[in-house]
Write a protein that holds these residues in place. Structure first.
Motif, short mmCIF file in Angstrom:
data_model
loop_
_atom_site.label_atom_id
_atom_site.label_comp_id
_atom_site.label_asym_id
_atom_site.label_seq_id
_atom_site.Cartn_x
_atom_site.Cartn_y
_atom_site.Cartn_z
N GLU A 16 -10.31 12.49 0.43
CA GLU A 16 -11.49 11.66 0.71
C GLU A 16 -12.77 12.40 0.33
OE1 GLU A 16 -14.11 9.01 1.89
OE2 GLU A 16 -11.97 8.57 1.91
N PRO A 17 -13.60 11.83 -0.51
CA PRO A 17 -14.84 12.51 -0.89
C PRO A 17 -15.94 12.43 0.17
CG PRO A 17 -14.69 10.42 -2.03
CD PRO A 17 -13.40 10.60 -1.27
N THR A 18 -15.76 11.59 1.18
CA THR A 18 -16.73 11.48 2.27
C THR A 18 -15.99 11.78 3.57
OG1 THR A 18 -16.30 9.13 2.66
CG2 THR A 18 -17.95 9.68 0.98
N ASP A 19 -16.48 11.32 4.69
CA ASP A 19 -15.75 11.50 5.94
C ASP A 19 -15.22 10.17 6.47
OD1 ASP A 19 -18.11 10.37 6.79
OD2 ASP A 19 -18.41 11.75 8.44
N TRP A 20 -14.98 9.23 5.58
CA TRP A 20 -14.46 7.92 5.95
C TRP A 20 -13.06 8.04 6.56
CZ3 TRP A 20 -14.98 3.48 1.84
CH2 TRP A 20 -14.78 2.24 2.44
N VAL A 21 -12.19 8.80 5.89
CA VAL A 21 -10.84 9.05 6.40
C VAL A 21 -10.93 10.29 7.28
CG1 VAL A 21 -8.47 9.65 5.80
CG2 VAL A 21 -9.76 8.06 4.35
N ARG A 22 -10.60 10.14 8.56
CA ARG A 22 -10.77 11.25 9.50
C ARG A 22 -9.49 12.05 9.68
NH1 ARG A 22 -15.66 10.83 12.55
NH2 ARG A 22 -17.14 10.24 10.95
N GLY A 23 -8.37 11.41 9.87
CA GLY A 23 -7.12 12.14 10.10
C GLY A 23 -6.03 11.23 10.59
N SER A 24 -4.86 11.80 10.73
CA SER A 24 -3.70 11.04 11.19
C SER A 24 -3.87 10.64 12.66
CB SER A 24 -2.44 11.89 11.03
OG SER A 24 -1.33 11.22 11.59
N LEU A 25 -3.33 9.49 13.02
CA LEU A 25 -3.33 9.06 14.42
C LEU A 25 -2.25 9.78 15.22
CD1 LEU A 25 -3.91 5.21 14.04
CD2 LEU A 25 -5.55 6.96 14.74
N GLU A 26 -1.29 10.36 14.51
CA GLU A 26 -0.24 11.13 15.16
C GLU A 26 -0.55 12.61 15.05
OE1 GLU A 26 2.90 9.58 12.63
OE2 GLU A 26 3.74 8.60 14.38
N GLU A 27 -0.20 13.36 16.09
CA GLU A 27 -0.46 14.79 16.08
C GLU A 27 0.32 15.50 14.97
OE1 GLU A 27 0.13 18.47 19.10
OE2 GLU A 27 -0.74 16.62 19.91
N ASP A 28 1.57 15.11 14.79
CA ASP A 28 2.42 15.73 13.78
C ASP A 28 3.16 14.62 13.03
OD1 ASP A 28 3.74 17.65 12.28
OD2 ASP A 28 5.30 17.98 13.79
N PRO A 29 2.49 13.93 12.10
CA PRO A 29 3.11 12.78 11.45
C PRO A 29 4.26 13.17 10.53
CG PRO A 29 1.06 13.34 10.36
CD PRO A 29 1.16 14.23 11.57
N ALA A 30 5.23 12.29 10.46
CA ALA A 30 6.36 12.49 9.55
C ALA A 30 5.89 12.29 8.11
CB ALA A 30 7.47 11.50 9.87
N PRO A 31 6.48 13.02 7.18
CA PRO A 31 6.13 12.79 5.77
C PRO A 31 6.56 11.38 5.35
CG PRO A 31 7.59 14.70 6.02
CD PRO A 31 7.45 14.06 7.36
N LEU A 32 5.87 10.84 4.38
CA LEU A 32 6.23 9.53 3.84
C LEU A 32 7.44 9.70 2.94
CD1 LEU A 32 2.61 8.31 3.07
CD2 LEU A 32 3.98 7.98 5.15
N THR A 33 8.46 8.87 3.16
CA THR A 33 9.71 9.03 2.43
C THR A 33 10.30 7.73 1.91
OG1 THR A 33 10.97 8.88 4.49
CG2 THR A 33 10.37 11.10 3.73
N GLU A 34 9.72 6.57 2.30
CA GLU A 34 10.34 5.33 1.87
C GLU A 34 9.40 4.13 2.01
OE1 GLU A 34 13.69 4.74 4.45
OE2 GLU A 34 12.46 4.79 6.24
N VAL A 35 9.72 3.10 1.25
CA VAL A 35 9.00 1.84 1.34
C VAL A 35 9.22 1.26 2.74
CG1 VAL A 35 8.97 -0.55 0.48
CG2 VAL A 35 9.11 1.35 -1.13
N GLY A 36 8.17 0.70 3.30
CA GLY A 36 8.24 0.09 4.63
C GLY A 36 7.73 0.99 5.73
N GLN A 37 7.66 2.28 5.48
CA GLN A 37 7.16 3.22 6.47
C GLN A 37 5.68 2.92 6.74
OE1 GLN A 37 8.09 7.16 5.22
NE2 GLN A 37 7.44 8.11 7.13
N VAL A 38 5.26 3.09 7.99
CA VAL A 38 3.87 2.85 8.39
C VAL A 38 3.30 4.14 8.95
CG1 VAL A 38 2.35 1.54 9.94
CG2 VAL A 38 4.32 0.41 8.88
#
Length: 170
Positions: free
Chosen positions: A42-64
């Motif tokens: 993110e070039p600004t501070d629009w995206v702040r961070g994950s809502l989860e403390e330790d999020p799982a890596p993205l591995t498949e379609v359908g994951q949220v």
């Protein structure tokens, strides 16, 4: 480390920007597949961070995955839940942002983010990263209400520059 001007016109409802990053596709993909690191693209501070403390890596379609956001036009802080809509390890990752309704359904507005990765040149010459922001499926009334796109094309160029800095700083 160079930006290329391979962008489509605004009239078709999407921006497409490419940049060569001095890192292997696996390194770039690992960053993109880690919700805890999305703020680094993110070039600004629009995206702040994950809502989860330790999020799982993205591995498949359908994951949220949930992201904390902040924008004055959205009245400050808000949450976004992104559904992965394309996934090809080390090649493609895309998601559609949305929000959960009170009944627990994830509703999306029709815009998407997509990253396509390809080796640049020969082995060890980096990765050609193509970022597409697509709002073509958003109904016109909602486009007008939200002011889509909410940023100029240069925002994507700045996003790829931020991604480049993040992945090469490892």
């Amino acid at each position: 480390m160079t930006a290329t001007d391979s962008m489509t016109p605004d009239t078709d409802g999407r921006y497409v920007v490419s940049r060569t990053v001095d890192a292997a596709p696996q390194q770039v993909f690992a960053l993109l597949a880690d919700p805890a690191r999305h703020h680094e693209t993110e070039p600004t501070d629009w995206v702040r961070g994950s809502l989860e403390e330790d999020p799982a890596p993205l591995t498949e379609v359908g994951q949220v995955f949930g992201i904390e956001m902040f924008h004055e036009n959205a009245h400050g802080r808000y949450d976004v839940h992104n559904r992965v809509i394309a996934f090809a390890q080390d090649r493609t990752i895309a998601w559609e942002p949305g929000q959960y309704s009170p009944d627990g359904e994830l509703g999306t507005g029709g815009w998407t983010w997509r990253y396509d990765l390809a080796p640049a040149g020969g082995a060890g010459e980096g990765t050609e990263v193509t970022l597409t922001y697509d709002w073509s499926a958003v109904p016109d009334p909602l486009r007008e209400e939200l002011g889509l796109p909410p940023f100029p094309r240069s925002f994507l160029e700045e996003s790829l520059a931020a991604l480049d800095r993040a992945v090469t700083a490892q």
